[in-house]
Design an enzyme around this catalytic site. Sequence first.
Site, PDB file in Angstrom:
ATOM      1  N   HIS A   1      14.906 -49.249  28.713  1.00 22.30           N
ATOM      2  CA  HIS A   1      16.279 -48.999  28.253  1.00 22.30           C
ATOM      3  C   HIS A   1      16.544 -47.507  28.473  1.00 22.30           C
ATOM      4  CE1 HIS A   1      16.744 -52.984  26.620  1.00 22.30           C
ATOM      5  NE2 HIS A   1      15.629 -52.858  25.922  1.00 22.30           N
TER       6      HIS A   1
ATOM      7  N   GLU B   1       6.820 -54.098  20.524  1.00 20.51           N
ATOM      8  CA  GLU B   1       7.119 -52.810  19.886  1.00 20.51           C
ATOM      9  C   GLU B   1       6.197 -52.465  18.711  1.00 20.51           C
ATOM     10  OE1 GLU B   1      11.349 -52.978  19.070  1.00 20.51           O
ATOM     11  OE2 GLU B   1      11.820 -53.406  21.148  1.00 20.51           O
TER      12      GLU B   1
ATOM     13  N   ASP C   1      18.059 -51.597  31.515  1.00 17.32           N
ATOM     14  CA  ASP C   1      19.482 -51.241  31.574  1.00 17.32           C
ATOM     15  C   ASP C   1      19.581 -49.719  31.491  1.00 17.32           C
ATOM     16  OD1 ASP C   1      19.123 -50.817  28.770  1.00 17.32           O
ATOM     17  OD2 ASP C   1      20.133 -52.682  28.248  1.00 17.32           O
TER      18      ASP C   1
ATOM     19  N   GLU D   1      13.178 -55.138  30.378  1.00 20.12           N
ATOM     20  CA  GLU D   1      14.491 -55.115  29.707  1.00 20.12           C
ATOM     21  C   GLU D   1      15.375 -54.009  30.288  1.00 20.12           C
ATOM     22  OE1 GLU D   1      14.136 -55.034  25.414  1.00 20.12           O
ATOM     23  OE2 GLU D   1      12.433 -56.418  25.409  1.00 20.12           O
TER      24      GLU D   1
HETATM   25  O1  G3I Z   1      23.767 -64.724  15.424  1.00 22.31           O
HETATM   26  C1  G3I Z   1      24.486 -63.820  14.557  1.00 22.31           C
HETATM   27  C2  G3I Z   1      25.853 -64.366  14.266  1.00 22.31           C
HETATM   28  O2  G3I Z   1      25.738 -65.563  13.548  1.00 22.31           O
HETATM   29  C3  G3I Z   1      26.644 -63.311  13.486  1.00 22.31           C
HETATM   30  O3  G3I Z   1      27.938 -63.755  13.289  1.00 22.31           O
HETATM   31  C4  G3I Z   1      26.654 -61.986  14.211  1.00 22.31           C
HETATM   32  C5  G3I Z   1      27.361 -60.911  13.415  1.00 22.31           C
HETATM   33  O4  G3I Z   1      26.881 -59.622  13.724  1.00 22.31           O
HETATM   34  O5  G3I Z   1      25.328 -61.580  14.459  1.00 22.31           O
HETATM   35  C6  G3I Z   1      24.606 -62.492  15.256  1.00 22.31           C
HETATM   36  O6  G3I Z   1      23.303 -61.990  15.425  1.00 22.31           O
HETATM   37  C7  G3I Z   1      23.172 -60.893  16.338  1.00 22.31           C
HETATM   38  C8  G3I Z   1      22.188 -61.312  17.410  1.00 22.31           C
HETATM   39  O7  G3I Z   1      21.920 -60.215  18.271  1.00 22.31           O
HETATM   40  C9  G3I Z   1      22.669 -62.475  18.264  1.00 22.31           C
HETATM   41  O8  G3I Z   1      23.841 -62.120  18.916  1.00 22.31           O
HETATM   42  C10 G3I Z   1      22.635 -59.710  15.579  1.00 22.31           C
HETATM   43  O9  G3I Z   1      23.627 -59.238  14.669  1.00 22.31           O
HETATM   44  C11 G3I Z   1      22.272 -58.597  16.527  1.00 22.31           C
HETATM   45  O10 G3I Z   1      21.631 -57.557  15.818  1.00 22.31           O
HETATM   46  C12 G3I Z   1      21.336 -59.124  17.579  1.00 22.31           C
HETATM   47  O11 G3I Z   1      21.064 -58.089  18.504  1.00 22.31           O
HETATM   48  C13 G3I Z   1      19.951 -58.284  19.348  1.00 22.31           C
HETATM   49  C14 G3I Z   1      18.936 -57.168  19.129  1.00 22.31           C
HETATM   50  O12 G3I Z   1      17.848 -57.353  20.021  1.00 22.31           O
HETATM   51  C15 G3I Z   1      18.396 -57.166  17.707  1.00 22.31           C
HETATM   52  O13 G3I Z   1      17.446 -56.154  17.570  1.00 22.31           O
HETATM   53  C16 G3I Z   1      20.424 -58.260  20.784  1.00 22.31           C
HETATM   54  O14 G3I Z   1      21.285 -59.374  21.034  1.00 22.31           O
HETATM   55  C17 G3I Z   1      19.232 -58.316  21.729  1.00 22.31           C
HETATM   56  O15 G3I Z   1      19.663 -58.125  23.042  1.00 22.31           O
HETATM   57  C18 G3I Z   1      18.247 -57.201  21.344  1.00 22.31           C
HETATM   58  O16 G3I Z   1      17.143 -57.275  22.215  1.00 22.31           O
HETATM   59  C19 G3I Z   1      16.108 -56.295  21.980  1.00 22.31           C
HETATM   60  C20 G3I Z   1      14.790 -56.956  22.386  1.00 22.31           C
HETATM   61  O17 G3I Z   1      14.625 -58.156  21.684  1.00 22.31           O
HETATM   62  C21 G3I Z   1      13.619 -56.011  22.142  1.00 22.31           C
HETATM   63  N1  G3I Z   1      13.835 -54.727  22.793  1.00 22.31           N
HETATM   64  C22 G3I Z   1      15.094 -54.090  22.510  1.00 22.31           C
HETATM   65  C23 G3I Z   1      16.266 -55.012  22.801  1.00 22.31           C
HETATM   66  C24 G3I Z   1      17.586 -54.322  22.583  1.00 22.31           C
HETATM   67  O18 G3I Z   1      17.775 -54.003  21.235  1.00 22.31           O
END
Ligand code: G3I
Length: 397
Positions: free
Chosen positions: A290, A213, A320, A318
């Site tokens: 997406h 990105e 969906d 990715e």
């Molecule tokens: O691990 C912590 C946990 O300890 C905590 O309790 C919890 C509370 O909110 O958060 C957890 O972290 C989260 C993490 O995912 C793991 O589950 C983050 O808040 C959350 O923001 C994070 O989201 C991820 C997101 O990227 C962040 O930008 C999504 O799972 C993941 O699927 C998403 O993937 C991205 C690609 O990397 C790049 N392209 C877009 C795509 C979708 O956003």
Amino acid sequence: MTLSLALLALVPLLPLAAAQSPVWGQCGGIGWTGPTTCAAGSTCTVSNAYYSQCLPSSTAPTTTVTSTQTSTAPSSTPPAAGSGLNTLAKSIGKLYFGTATDNNELSDTAYRAILNNNAMFGQITPANSMKWDATEPSQGVFTFTNGDTIANLAKTNGQLLRGHNCVWYNQLPSWVSGGKFTTAQLTSIIQNHCGTLVGHFKGQTYAWDVVNEPFNDDGSWRADVFYNTLNTQYVTIAFNAARAADPAAKLYINDYNIEQAGAKATAMQNLIRSLKSAGTPIDGVGLQCHFIVGQVPSTLKSNIQTFASLGVEVALTELDIRMTLPSSTTSLNQQKTDYQTVVSACASVSGCIGITLWDFTDKYSWVPNTFSGQGAACPWDSNLVQKPAYSGIAAAL
Ligand code: G3I
């Protein structure tokens, strides 16, 4: 001969049949421990270092045991729709059909049963566990435990692994995002991070999203710590470090909203041209995909072709397709059409090598946490039941 006698006559042949891959099955590649010869009427053909496949042929290879022919489907018959999405994708020459997954989901036995089936998914991507905040939370302190879990799972399941990712503005630890660095310092930080990360998984990944990105939606560069300190040069630094760490891994640049013709896609295409002409080791571009139900871009296929014509692999990394909740029969049917459109676009361009869902079930989709009131974006619902979207994908393959 009665049916039971006919079946008895086949019994001595079964061990031979089990030692061979069926038509359309895998027969070789890095990490492959299964059969390396093919059923009669097919030839083991190298797709790439990671994947060889038994393709129908008029002349069987010398290693083929022709006596298995009686228990094999006709060589020109493609796999049935119930075969699994990865089997279907391979049958039309794609490298894989895959999905993202995440460590905390692996304790879900019913989820894991679907994930682990390599007829369904031939590739996995860790959604979070290889990102910068997960792997180098403090400078020089690397943790690979969760990433290793996903890499080992891919190996156990006979699935390809996409590494995600080396350099991204998001999910950065504050020591990076908030740091004030000289160009020399940040160069060394990127080299150390990408080199150590990619090097740790050397030989285990098919591909890496080296830079994720880099652009804003208008095609301008994203003003993150990397661009603000090193201008566009950070991209080359990251790719060179990744290539040095694992020369066999395919190195990708990955972004969203580059699926349709427009300023952002043009910026990415121009960047790929300039990287290639400068000799930067880039092998592929990931179109994240997406999408929103009813809004799949009409220029998707032609745009995939444009990327492929630059001499890089294209992957849908990715996928969906989200909708406003609650879902309805109409929105789920439109979603089926949309999944079919997207997968067909990749299917029809030979340079589009594979497709990855950004997780396969609504149970673990990132969408509802990010877009309030939206969801149901995946082909399996939150009870792990296939939705109409599944048959849309299968129909496209
Ligand atoms: O691990 C912590 C946990 O300890 C905590 O309790 C919890 C509370 O909110 O958060 C957890 O972290 C989260 C993490 O995912 C793991 O589950 C983050 O808040 C959350 O923001 C994070 O989201 C991820 C997101 O990227 C962040 O930008 C999504 O799972 C993941 O699927 C998403 O993937 C991205 C690609 O990397 C790049 N392209 C877009 C795509 C979708 O956003």
